[in-house]
Design an enzyme around this catalytic site. Sequence first.
Site, PDB file in Angstrom:
ATOM      1  CG  HIS A 141      49.898 -96.408  -3.214  1.00  0.00           C
ATOM      2  ND1 HIS A 141      48.862 -97.153  -2.699  1.00  0.00           N
ATOM      3  CD2 HIS A 141      49.339 -95.274  -3.705  1.00  0.00           C
ATOM      4  CE1 HIS A 141      47.725 -96.492  -2.886  1.00  0.00           C
ATOM      5  NE2 HIS A 141      47.976 -95.359  -3.491  1.00  0.00           N
TER       6      HIS A 141
ATOM      7  CD  GLU B 264      50.552 -91.329  -1.661  1.00  0.00           C
ATOM      8  OE1 GLU B 264      49.375 -91.032  -1.369  1.00  0.00           O
ATOM      9  OE2 GLU B 264      50.876 -91.825  -2.770  1.00  0.00           O
ATOM     10  CG  HIS B 265      47.215 -94.159   1.128  1.00  0.00           C
ATOM     11  ND1 HIS B 265      45.842 -94.285   1.128  1.00  0.00           N
ATOM     12  CD2 HIS B 265      47.569 -93.924  -0.164  1.00  0.00           C
ATOM     13  CE1 HIS B 265      45.383 -94.153  -0.104  1.00  0.00           C
ATOM     14  NE2 HIS B 265      46.403 -93.942  -0.903  1.00  0.00           N
TER      15      HIS B 265
ATOM     16  CD  GLU C 211      44.406 -95.509  -4.279  1.00  0.00           C
ATOM     17  OE1 GLU C 211      44.534 -95.466  -3.031  1.00  0.00           O
ATOM     18  OE2 GLU C 211      45.175 -94.929  -5.048  1.00  0.00           O
TER      19      GLU C 211
END
Lengths: 435, 433
Positions: free
Chosen positions: A71, A74-75, A146
């Site tokens: 994840h 991905e960012h 997040e």
Amino acid sequence: MKTNYRLIENKALQESVYHYRINPGMDLYILPRAGYQKKYAIFSTRFGSIDNSFRVEPENEITALPDGVAHFLEHKLFEDEQGNVFDRFAALGASANAFTSFTQTTYLFSCTANFEQNLTELLNFVQDPYFTEETVSKEQGIIGQEIRMYEDHPHWRVFFNLLESLYREHPVRNDIAGTVESISGITPDLLYRCYNTFYHPSNMAVFLVGDLEPDRVAALVEENLSARNYKQMGAIVRYYPEEPEAIMKEKTSQELVVSEPIFYLGFKDNVINKLTGRDLMHRELLMELILDTLFGTSEMLYNDLYKADLIDEGFGFEYAAESTYGYTMIGGETKDPERLHEQIIKEIKKAQKNGISEEQFERHRRKILGSYIRKFDSLEFIANNFLAYKFRDTDLFELPGVLNEVKREEALALIGENLNPDRHAVSLILPLTDG
Amino acid sequence: MSEAYSVHYLSNGIRLLFLATKKFKTISLGLFIHRDLKPETVALNALLPSVLEQGCRLYPDYLTLQRHLENLYGSELSTDIIKSGERQIIAFGLESAHDRFLGENGRLLKESLSLLGSVVSDPLLENGVFREDYIRQEKNQLVKDIKALLNDKAAYAMERCLSEMCADEKFGVYKLGRIEDYKDIDARMLYSYYRELLSESPIDLYIIGDLDEAEVIETAEKAFTISRSSNIAELAPASTNRFISDIRTIEEEMTVNQAKMVLGYRTYTDFDDSLHCPLLVYSGVLGGFPHSKLFMKVREEASLAYYIHTRLERHKGLMVIAAGINPVDHDNARKIIDEQLNDMVEGRISKTELDNTRRGLINSLLSRQDSPSQLISFHLDGMVGNKVYTFEELISGIESVSIEDIQEIAGRIKLDTAYLLKPREGEDVIYED
């Protein structure tokens, strides 16, 4: 340039997909859809939150990752030396995004103009990593926010609390984004190590859908990759811990600010990691049919529970069938978790004894077929699901055929095997008395 | 390029909007009953579709109705309550797979229209009124729905800000009303209200699919045989001109990790205002996209938020800025937001920001044409705003917006209410096993 494709057709759906194999080993799928304004593209890698331990042949060294790397990566791909990738899509009128699941990371855009430039942008930014100490440290702050946001999300919490109770070892029990602590250990080196392994084209695939000319677009993809002079890479070997048959614990509960308790009940699928491809889809459809017959809106239990005010319209179920894990979840908001728990278990035991009728089985089969066809209005549905099934070595277009094959006798056996009342876990969110 | 509806009136005055297209694999029906949003009737309106969905004369209970839908290849019946400006719209949807993928030869249009007609206009009655047990059950569910707003903190904060901001206007009414509004409703009262509502409300019926127009009209005529008044209620447009003297500040505490900030602004711009397109571009440049000022400054540069965006309520002329932030960053975030609003007033908007916003808005407009439900909601917005824009009109309007137009909008915009949902001091969320 001459590009060769294989046509994958589905007569019932009246759809065709062009399949190209692009050097060095990437699959490209194109589904032309005349009359649509929008074109939708996804570029996916088989790298998700559960891929925490791996090596690349012929090396012997195993890399172990902290939770949340897929994840995080991905960012980070959205930033490179030229700055922010979103800006470049915005200048081309496209809307870009990405998501990370347990098993894959997907980059996407949709646009109604400049498709080829946007596609080039997608191919380029995913293939151009740029990680520095500074950008990694800034991202730790953003992802921290997040993670904290999801901590306030009751339906997200009840879901992961249940996975933590079902699984002892398998990383599916960990939040996709990791924890504030686990991501603090991420470094640029670690990101490059993962990138160079999982973002090799042979571990990736592209799906394009919209009013497109397949050969022309395929040539563009082929040229983009060939200019990069990829070398062949050895096979990726992924290690998942041995997961015992028994669940981790029977019950978990957490207090949050909610109007009513939330109750989920779950089962771990112990057979799933022995299945692949069409067999996996077969099991998935059977489970969907079973759960809809036991807990769906057209059956007695749902209606009795609703009338007794034990559930609301949000009551539902889910079955996930991946190649290394699988689970069933049933539940929703309820004023009386204990009674709902009893009723669900009672229904499962009843179905194990009495089975399900021919009429029920056929009616639910028909419903699944119609819902499947309806979903083909959505380009996003087609692309995302096509690749998700491909990554499990099967084909979205085979679904009607497999659905037609499943048998009622198999369903009966599967209720006994996969929904064993002696081996379930429950997860509860209880209202926190605030103030 | 644009998809054009053909418009007919059924003999009882229901407006039928039909869009013939081969694009989709579905037959989509949408029926919308328009009502004035007001405290006296909000709960009656909200309760109606839930009760009707429980069963009708032909399919008298939920289970029978759901089984019928499954036999129609999993057609999906949905109901909704939409607040649009100062209207409360009762919505019914029915989506089916198209026959040509099922070898069913044209049966599904007839079946699904007649089912929708049954649910809306041929209800299950007992002693001449709705069934009391269905009313009791659905009242209870709606009360739960009202309480459940709390579960989604971002939606809760948004609703709290807008309801405080418009507390003494019709728009301040929550779309499901208040818990106490349900107390006195019984079967007799709801049924007589229902008769009145069917008779005198504007009703729009949308049908989208690869279908024959003459057959659609004939089938719709048969499916909705109710008689209606010749005096259909005229609904006034929402008022957008409320004067504000001071900014209201509201802070609430809750046991949460992340603070939710919602800032409510008045734009003093009607849906049919000549500056409609400049308003869309204003909101887009400020906070509609990942390239927008707020996202870039507050999230990307200062790392102060996970999400931050603007949202317009175009019928009521409102704009909100919503953000999820770390509570200690509140003052900083607020300062950066105010700077961005000031840049809009001063016209400090780069060519790139303007071009990218135009392209982004046009992209999302064109994309709406690829979804039956989006096509319907786009047109319905026009019905509510008394101005049905075409896609072409909006696109050329967006293309011609200048910095001066945006500054003119910026000059109108006033902050009304600043709302903050924040974590309790010194508390953390408790975990237990």
